[in-house]
Design a protein around this motif. Structure first.
Motif, PDB file in Angstrom:
ATOM      1  N   VAL A  92       0.843  -1.191   0.000  1.00 19.69           N
ATOM      2  CA  VAL A  92       0.000   0.000   0.000  1.00 19.69           C
ATOM      3  C   VAL A  92       0.877   1.238   0.000  1.00 19.69           C
ATOM      4  O   VAL A  92       1.886   1.312   0.716  1.00 19.69           O
ATOM      5  N   GLU A  93       0.487   2.200  -0.817  1.00 19.79           N
ATOM      6  CA  GLU A  93       1.152   3.494  -0.842  1.00 19.79           C
ATOM      7  C   GLU A  93       0.123   4.593  -0.592  1.00 19.79           C
ATOM      8  O   GLU A  93      -1.019   4.503  -1.049  1.00 19.79           O
ATOM      9  N   GLN A  94       0.545   5.619   0.143  1.00 21.26           N
ATOM     10  CA  GLN A  94      -0.277   6.802   0.352  1.00 21.26           C
ATOM     11  C   GLN A  94       0.638   8.018   0.297  1.00 21.26           C
ATOM     12  O   GLN A  94       1.263   8.392   1.283  1.00 21.26           O
ATOM     13  N   THR A 144      -3.347   3.727  -2.456  1.00 25.20           N
ATOM     14  CA  THR A 144      -3.209   2.825  -3.596  1.00 25.20           C
ATOM     15  C   THR A 144      -2.666   1.498  -3.097  1.00 25.20           C
ATOM     16  O   THR A 144      -1.593   1.448  -2.481  1.00 25.20           O
ATOM     17  N   ASP A 161      -1.720  -2.200  -4.503  1.00 25.88           N
ATOM     18  CA  ASP A 161      -1.537  -3.085  -5.657  1.00 25.88           C
ATOM     19  C   ASP A 161      -0.141  -3.686  -5.617  1.00 25.88           C
ATOM     20  O   ASP A 161       0.617  -3.463  -4.684  1.00 25.88           O
ATOM     21  N   VAL A 176      -4.833  -5.803  -7.931  1.00 23.95           N
ATOM     22  CA  VAL A 176      -5.344  -4.528  -7.445  1.00 23.95           C
ATOM     23  C   VAL A 176      -6.162  -4.840  -6.200  1.00 23.95           C
ATOM     24  O   VAL A 176      -7.127  -5.609  -6.263  1.00 23.95           O
ATOM     25  N   GLN A 184      -8.000  -3.486  -2.299  1.00 25.65           N
ATOM     26  CA  GLN A 184      -8.708  -2.347  -1.716  1.00 25.65           C
ATOM     27  C   GLN A 184      -7.920  -1.710  -0.588  1.00 25.65           C
ATOM     28  O   GLN A 184      -7.802  -0.492  -0.514  1.00 25.65           O
ATOM     29  N   ARG A 218     -10.666   0.680 -11.744  1.00 19.71           N
ATOM     30  CA  ARG A 218     -10.782   0.997 -10.323  1.00 19.71           C
ATOM     31  C   ARG A 218     -11.960   1.943 -10.086  1.00 19.71           C
ATOM     32  O   ARG A 218     -12.086   2.963 -10.765  1.00 19.71           O
ATOM     33  N   GLU A 237     -13.082   4.592  -8.129  1.00 17.52           N
ATOM     34  CA  GLU A 237     -12.472   5.561  -7.218  1.00 17.52           C
ATOM     35  C   GLU A 237     -13.512   6.570  -6.753  1.00 17.52           C
ATOM     36  O   GLU A 237     -13.547   7.717  -7.202  1.00 17.52           O
ATOM     37  N   MET A 278      -9.844   4.643   0.192  1.00 16.22           N
ATOM     38  CA  MET A 278      -9.693   3.417  -0.578  1.00 16.22           C
ATOM     39  C   MET A 278     -10.687   3.384  -1.734  1.00 16.22           C
ATOM     40  O   MET A 278     -11.631   4.161  -1.788  1.00 16.22           O
ATOM     41  N   ILE A 279     -10.461   2.441  -2.655  1.00 18.92           N
ATOM     42  CA  ILE A 279     -11.373   2.290  -3.785  1.00 18.92           C
ATOM     43  C   ILE A 279     -12.597   1.492  -3.363  1.00 18.92           C
ATOM     44  O   ILE A 279     -12.581   0.779  -2.364  1.00 18.92           O
TER      45      ILE A 279
END
Length: 314
Positions: free
Chosen positions: A39-41, A64, A66, A153, A155, A206, A208, A215-216
């Motif tokens: 996970v990236e933020q 994100t 993935d 991908v 969540q 996705r 969004e 999150m998605i």
């Protein structure tokens, strides 16, 4: 103080009933070679003025989740990745087996997964929920270890100090090798092939939406794609003639073990581009075909994967 080591890492997988909600049980231990799943933020720089030259605190952006998982192509665990790519298979056979699992392209509904990666010596257990398979890629060649790359991908991610997967079910690791591979064109063995790369993509969209957690809302499949690149020694004009004529052919990629397990992946309508034939020196002349598959009008689908093993159900 214990330090994280890849050799001690572990992975468990289970399919979700509700998207984004990991099940309480039903996990299986999965073999894998490496993973970038995470996970990236990112942080957004402040654009505000009037507070001097030093910037104000940054603001968090959307999450994100993935990454890729490199897995062996084997007779049992690979069925989970095929289910993630195509949906639930049609299974035939009676106990104690063998069982034939048939996966078909074209499903509008793909299962989501909960995947846990663990580093017990830290301890750190990352549970990824709502993981949907976006792309599955592998290569056929003469030698080396046979692996596939699954692009996912997800969540979101939950970090725990203990495993949430319980005691995962153990699978027998029965690997296929490049030595077990074969390629057929319209039912006949295709010779002079040096290597082939195969990519199946669900081309996930996705969802969004605006959420408090960033999150998605989901990842829906769009128009699928099956593409590849085949390198051949130029020994006859069969493929070049097909490319010029514009007619499709059926390509079958298979692996078979003496013990009876097998994996057969068939692209039913493959179209070949006309390649450039270059004579670059005294050695053999090679041709590259960047092919793409399409829906076969008779069968009503683009591709079929058949896995034969002693697993009763996926």
């Amino acid at each position: 103080m214990a330090r994280a080591q890849g050799a001690r890492a572990r992975m468990a997988l289970a399919f979700e009933t509700i998207y984004g909600t990991p099940p309480a049980s039903g996990f299986s231990r999965m073999p894998f070679a490496s993973t970038t799943l995470g996970v990236e933020q990112p942080l957004l720089n402040s654009e505000l003025l009037g507070y001097g030259r030093d910037p104000l605190a940054p603001v968090k952006d959307a999450v994100t989740a993935d990454g890729d998982v490199v897995v062996p192509i084997d007779a049992q665990a690979f069925g989970f990745w095929l289910k993630a790519a195509f949906g639930a298979p049609t299974t035939t056979g009676t106990a104690p087996g063998p069982f034939t699992h048939t996966f078909q392209s074209g499903s509008w509904t793909l299962p989501s997964m909960a995947i846990e990666t663990g580093m017990p010596e830290v301890p750190r257990y990352a549970l990824y929920s709502g993981a949907v398979l976006d792309q599955l890629t592998w290569q056929m060649q003469r030698s080396g270890l046979l692996t596939a790359t699954a692009r996912l991908v997800a969540q979101g991610e939950t970090i725990n100090t203990t495993s949430q997967a319980g005691t995962p079910a153990e699978l027998d690791l029965i690997r296929f090798g490049h030595f077990n591979g074969a390629i057929k064109r319209n039912g006949t063995a295709l010779g002079n092939v040096i290597s082939t790369e195969i990519t199946y993509a669900n081309n996930l969209d996705r969802i969004e939406t605006i959420r408090a957690d960033g999150m998605i809302d989901g990842a829906d499949p769009s128009i699928a794609a099956l593409t590849g690149r085949t390198e051949v020694r130029f020994a006859d004009s069969t493929l070049v003639t097909q490319a010029i004529n514009g007619a499709p052919c059926e390509l079958e990629f298979s692996y078979t073990l003496i013990s009876g397990e097998s994996l057969t992946f068939t692209a039913h309508a493959v179209y070949l581009p006309r390649p450039r034939l270059e004579i670059s020196g005294p050695q053999g002349v090679q041709a590259s075909f960047d092919w793409q598959a399409a829906r076969d009008a008779t069968l009503g689908r683009m591709c079929t994967a058949v896995l034969i093993n002693d697993v009763e159900d996926y």
